[in-house]
Design an enzyme around this catalytic site. Structure first.
Site, PDB file in Angstrom:
ATOM      1  N   GLN A   1      -0.967  -5.762 -19.043  1.00 47.22           N
ATOM      2  CA  GLN A   1      -0.980  -4.298 -19.146  1.00 47.22           C
ATOM      3  C   GLN A   1       0.441  -3.760 -18.970  1.00 47.22           C
ATOM      4  O   GLN A   1       0.686  -2.584 -19.124  1.00 47.22           O
ATOM      5  CB  GLN A   1      -1.860  -3.714 -18.035  1.00 47.22           C
ATOM      6  CG  GLN A   1      -3.305  -4.119 -18.131  1.00 47.22           C
ATOM      7  CD  GLN A   1      -4.055  -3.763 -16.850  1.00 47.22           C
ATOM      8  OE1 GLN A   1      -4.598  -2.680 -16.707  1.00 47.22           O
ATOM      9  NE2 GLN A   1      -4.089  -4.683 -15.902  1.00 47.22           N
ATOM     10  N   ASN A   2       1.368  -4.656 -18.623  1.00 48.76           N
ATOM     11  CA  ASN A   2       2.731  -4.209 -18.318  1.00 48.76           C
ATOM     12  C   ASN A   2       3.539  -3.973 -19.583  1.00 48.76           C
ATOM     13  O   ASN A   2       3.373  -4.686 -20.575  1.00 48.76           O
ATOM     14  CB  ASN A   2       3.443  -5.247 -17.439  1.00 48.76           C
ATOM     15  CG  ASN A   2       2.705  -5.457 -16.130  1.00 48.76           C
ATOM     16  OD1 ASN A   2       1.852  -4.640 -15.776  1.00 48.76           O
ATOM     17  ND2 ASN A   2       3.006  -6.525 -15.431  1.00 48.76           N
ATOM     18  N   VAL A   3       4.430  -2.982 -19.485  1.00 46.05           N
ATOM     19  CA  VAL A   3       5.259  -2.643 -20.649  1.00 46.05           C
ATOM     20  C   VAL A   3       6.709  -3.047 -20.403  1.00 46.05           C
ATOM     21  O   VAL A   3       7.591  -2.682 -21.167  1.00 46.05           O
ATOM     22  CB  VAL A   3       5.152  -1.129 -20.970  1.00 46.05           C
ATOM     23  CG1 VAL A   3       3.744  -0.756 -21.405  1.00 46.05           C
ATOM     24  CG2 VAL A   3       5.567  -0.266 -19.774  1.00 46.05           C
TER      25      VAL A   3
ATOM     26  N   HIS B   1      -0.785  -2.595 -23.434  1.00 47.25           N
ATOM     27  CA  HIS B   1      -0.372  -1.192 -23.311  1.00 47.25           C
ATOM     28  C   HIS B   1       0.972  -0.919 -23.968  1.00 47.25           C
ATOM     29  O   HIS B   1       1.595   0.108 -23.701  1.00 47.25           O
ATOM     30  CB  HIS B   1      -0.328  -0.785 -21.831  1.00 47.25           C
ATOM     31  CG  HIS B   1      -1.693  -0.660 -21.211  1.00 47.25           C
ATOM     32  ND1 HIS B   1      -1.920  -0.555 -19.858  1.00 47.25           N
ATOM     33  CD2 HIS B   1      -2.934  -0.622 -21.788  1.00 47.25           C
ATOM     34  CE1 HIS B   1      -3.219  -0.459 -19.617  1.00 47.25           C
ATOM     35  NE2 HIS B   1      -3.856  -0.506 -20.764  1.00 47.25           N
TER      36      HIS B   1
ATOM     37  N   CYS C   1       8.215   6.536 -34.887  1.00 48.36           N
ATOM     38  CA  CYS C   1       8.311   7.937 -35.307  1.00 48.36           C
ATOM     39  C   CYS C   1       6.905   8.544 -35.405  1.00 48.36           C
ATOM     40  O   CYS C   1       6.008   7.929 -36.002  1.00 48.36           O
ATOM     41  CB  CYS C   1       9.031   7.999 -36.653  1.00 48.36           C
ATOM     42  SG  CYS C   1       9.023   9.657 -37.331  1.00 48.36           S
TER      43      CYS C   1
ATOM     44  N   CYS D   1      13.537  10.176 -40.992  1.00 54.21           N
ATOM     45  CA  CYS D   1      13.031  11.520 -41.315  1.00 54.21           C
ATOM     46  C   CYS D   1      13.378  12.572 -40.255  1.00 54.21           C
ATOM     47  O   CYS D   1      12.919  13.709 -40.342  1.00 54.21           O
ATOM     48  CB  CYS D   1      11.520  11.462 -41.547  1.00 54.21           C
ATOM     49  SG  CYS D   1      10.589  11.150 -40.046  1.00 54.21           S
TER      50      CYS D   1
ATOM     51  N   GLU E   1      -4.353  -7.428  -1.965  1.00 53.87           N
ATOM     52  CA  GLU E   1      -5.564  -6.940  -1.292  1.00 53.87           C
ATOM     53  C   GLU E   1      -6.751  -6.974  -2.250  1.00 53.87           C
ATOM     54  O   GLU E   1      -6.565  -7.007  -3.467  1.00 53.87           O
ATOM     55  CB  GLU E   1      -5.372  -5.528  -0.753  1.00 53.87           C
ATOM     56  CG  GLU E   1      -4.982  -4.526  -1.794  1.00 53.87           C
ATOM     57  CD  GLU E   1      -4.580  -3.182  -1.178  1.00 53.87           C
ATOM     58  OE1 GLU E   1      -4.854  -2.161  -1.819  1.00 53.87           O
ATOM     59  OE2 GLU E   1      -4.015  -3.189  -0.069  1.00 53.87           O
TER      60      GLU E   1
HETATM   61  P1  OAD Z   1      -2.027  -0.461 -10.134  1.00 57.21           P
HETATM   62  O1  OAD Z   1      -0.901   0.250  -9.467  1.00 57.21           O
HETATM   63  O2  OAD Z   1      -3.275   0.287 -10.380  1.00 57.21           O
HETATM   64  O3  OAD Z   1      -2.408  -1.776  -9.316  1.00 57.21           O
HETATM   65  C1  OAD Z   1      -1.439  -2.665  -8.867  1.00 57.21           C
HETATM   66  C2  OAD Z   1      -2.141  -3.799  -8.165  1.00 57.21           C
HETATM   67  O4  OAD Z   1      -1.181  -4.778  -7.826  1.00 57.21           O
HETATM   68  C3  OAD Z   1      -2.847  -3.384  -6.868  1.00 57.21           C
HETATM   69  O5  OAD Z   1      -4.168  -3.906  -6.876  1.00 57.21           O
HETATM   70  C4  OAD Z   1      -1.992  -4.046  -5.768  1.00 57.21           C
HETATM   71  O6  OAD Z   1      -2.768  -4.433  -4.643  1.00 57.21           O
HETATM   72  C5  OAD Z   1      -1.450  -5.254  -6.514  1.00 57.21           C
HETATM   73  N1  OAD Z   1      -0.165  -5.793  -6.006  1.00 57.21           N
HETATM   74  C6  OAD Z   1       0.900  -5.115  -5.534  1.00 57.21           C
HETATM   75  N2  OAD Z   1       1.904  -5.948  -5.225  1.00 57.21           N
HETATM   76  C7  OAD Z   1       1.468  -7.201  -5.511  1.00 57.21           C
HETATM   77  C8  OAD Z   1       2.058  -8.502  -5.430  1.00 57.21           C
HETATM   78  N3  OAD Z   1       3.291  -8.697  -4.973  1.00 57.21           N
HETATM   79  N4  OAD Z   1       1.314  -9.566  -5.828  1.00 57.21           N
HETATM   80  C9  OAD Z   1       0.035  -9.388  -6.289  1.00 57.21           C
HETATM   81  N5  OAD Z   1      -0.553  -8.193  -6.388  1.00 57.21           N
HETATM   82  C10 OAD Z   1       0.136  -7.105  -6.017  1.00 57.21           C
HETATM   83  O7  OAD Z   1      -1.429  -1.066 -11.497  1.00 57.21           O
HETATM   84  P2  OAD Z   1      -2.190  -1.683 -12.775  1.00 57.21           P
HETATM   85  O8  OAD Z   1      -3.471  -2.291 -12.376  1.00 57.21           O
HETATM   86  O9  OAD Z   1      -1.188  -2.496 -13.484  1.00 57.21           O
HETATM   87  O10 OAD Z   1      -1.362   2.199 -17.751  1.00 57.21           O
HETATM   88  O11 OAD Z   1      -2.457  -0.361 -13.587  1.00 57.21           O
HETATM   89  C11 OAD Z   1      -3.089  -0.458 -14.832  1.00 57.21           C
HETATM   90  C12 OAD Z   1      -2.567   0.600 -15.745  1.00 57.21           C
HETATM   91  O12 OAD Z   1      -2.611   1.874 -15.110  1.00 57.21           O
HETATM   92  C13 OAD Z   1      -1.105   0.447 -16.140  1.00 57.21           C
HETATM   93  O13 OAD Z   1      -0.910  -0.423 -17.220  1.00 57.21           O
HETATM   94  C14 OAD Z   1      -0.710   1.850 -16.493  1.00 57.21           C
HETATM   95  C15 OAD Z   1      -1.347   2.551 -15.316  1.00 57.21           C
HETATM   96  O14 OAD Z   1      -1.578   3.877 -15.458  1.00 57.21           O
HETATM   97  C16 OAD Z   1      -0.820   3.074 -18.568  1.00 57.21           C
HETATM   98  O15 OAD Z   1       0.241   3.628 -18.357  1.00 57.21           O
HETATM   99  C17 OAD Z   1      -1.641   3.314 -19.787  1.00 57.21           C
END
Ligand code: OAD
Length: 255
Positions: free
Chosen positions: A104-106, A122, A130, A154, A218
């Protein structure tokens, strides 16, 4: 890791391994997550910077937000968690096991760590397109000289090639990811599993009888459904991937 070894022994033959990552895997590289305390969404309004409406209202504000992230990310490097996954991809290749990493990372750190078969669900911060003619541009300069950047063909607005809230995922990528969830092992790392449709993926894998391993500092709401390993990705992933790689070698020797 005894639990993992026992679970691996129950798999007849590993043919495919999938990984699903979220921002937690990049946390140890110094990139903030979204929903942890002090995370990105504590400091920015999602509606303003991560929706098409926000972009239409104020493209400069949205580009300033993404340019700041691009500058921060450029200074970082992949960490041990990313490298453990690139090692697992190489080992999978050598043992004729299909390996796919869905993220999901960009931030592009999986590519920088050496992973090749990566599905960026994502989008990617270094790519823009554009809004009028659809021309894609690789934007690597940081900071950007002009905000908001314009299309060289454009002169309309460019937007970051990332999926915003309310937008669908690219259909081809999504369909590919669905297929990838038909795997023997899925490792879910550093995601809160709160954003759909990605949050369904581990359950799809479970339905396909995959062993689903979740690594997080967690528990998430779904952790009890998986083999949950608590710890930082940079510390725990290498132990998990080494255990799987030993198993792949054994499997190869037996055949
Ligand atoms: P979140 O911020 O929702 O979740 C991050 C997760 O990483 C949490 O469950 C933390 O407990 C865990 N975490 C933090 N540090 C860690 C570490 N060192 N090792 C292992 N786990 C760790 O982020 P995402 O789940 O990535 O979308 O969020 C999903 C999407 O929501 C993103 O792609 C973005 C965001 O809004 C868009 O922008 C469309």
């Amino acid at each position: 890791m005894d639990r993992l070894k026992r679970a691996l022994r129950r798999i007849n033959r590993i043919r495919s391994i999938a990984v699903l990552t979220g921002s937690g895997i990049s946390a140890e590289s110094g990139i903030s997550t979204f929903r942890d305390k002090g995370g990105t969404w504590d400091n920015y309004d999602v509606e303003q910077v991560a929706t098409y409406e926000g972009f239409s209202n104020n493209p400069s504000l949205v580009w300033e937000f993404y340019d700041k992230r691009r500058c921060e990310i450029k200074k970082t490097s992949p960490n041990n968690g990313h490298f453990a996954l690139s090692k697992l991809e190489r080992a999978s290749e050598q043992n004729n096991v299909i390996f796919t990493l869905c993220t999901q990372n960009v931030d592009g750190l999986h590519h920088r760590a050496g992973n090749k078969n990566v599905l960026e669900l994502h989008g990617n911060l270094w790519d823009a397109f554009c809004i009028n003619c659809g021309l894609h541009v690789l934007l690597t300069e940081t900071p950007l000289k002009t905000i908001p950047p314009k299309c060289s063909k454009c002169n309309n607005l460019l937007r970051p090639n990332v999926v915003w809230f309310g937008e669908p995922l690219c259909e081809t990528t999504l369909n590919h990811a669905f297929e990838v969830m038909d795997c023997d092992i899925l490792i879910v790392v550093g995601t809160s599993l709160l954003v759909y449709p990605v949050a369904y993926f581990p359950f799809l894998a479970l339905r396909n009888n995959a062993l689903v391993i979740e690594v997080n500092i967690e528990k998430t709401e779904a952790s009890d459904c998986f083999l949950f390993v608590q710890g930082k990705a940079g510390e725990t992933l290498s132990v998990i991937t080494e255990t799987i790689m030993d198993y792949l070698l054994d499997q190869n020797e037996k055949n």
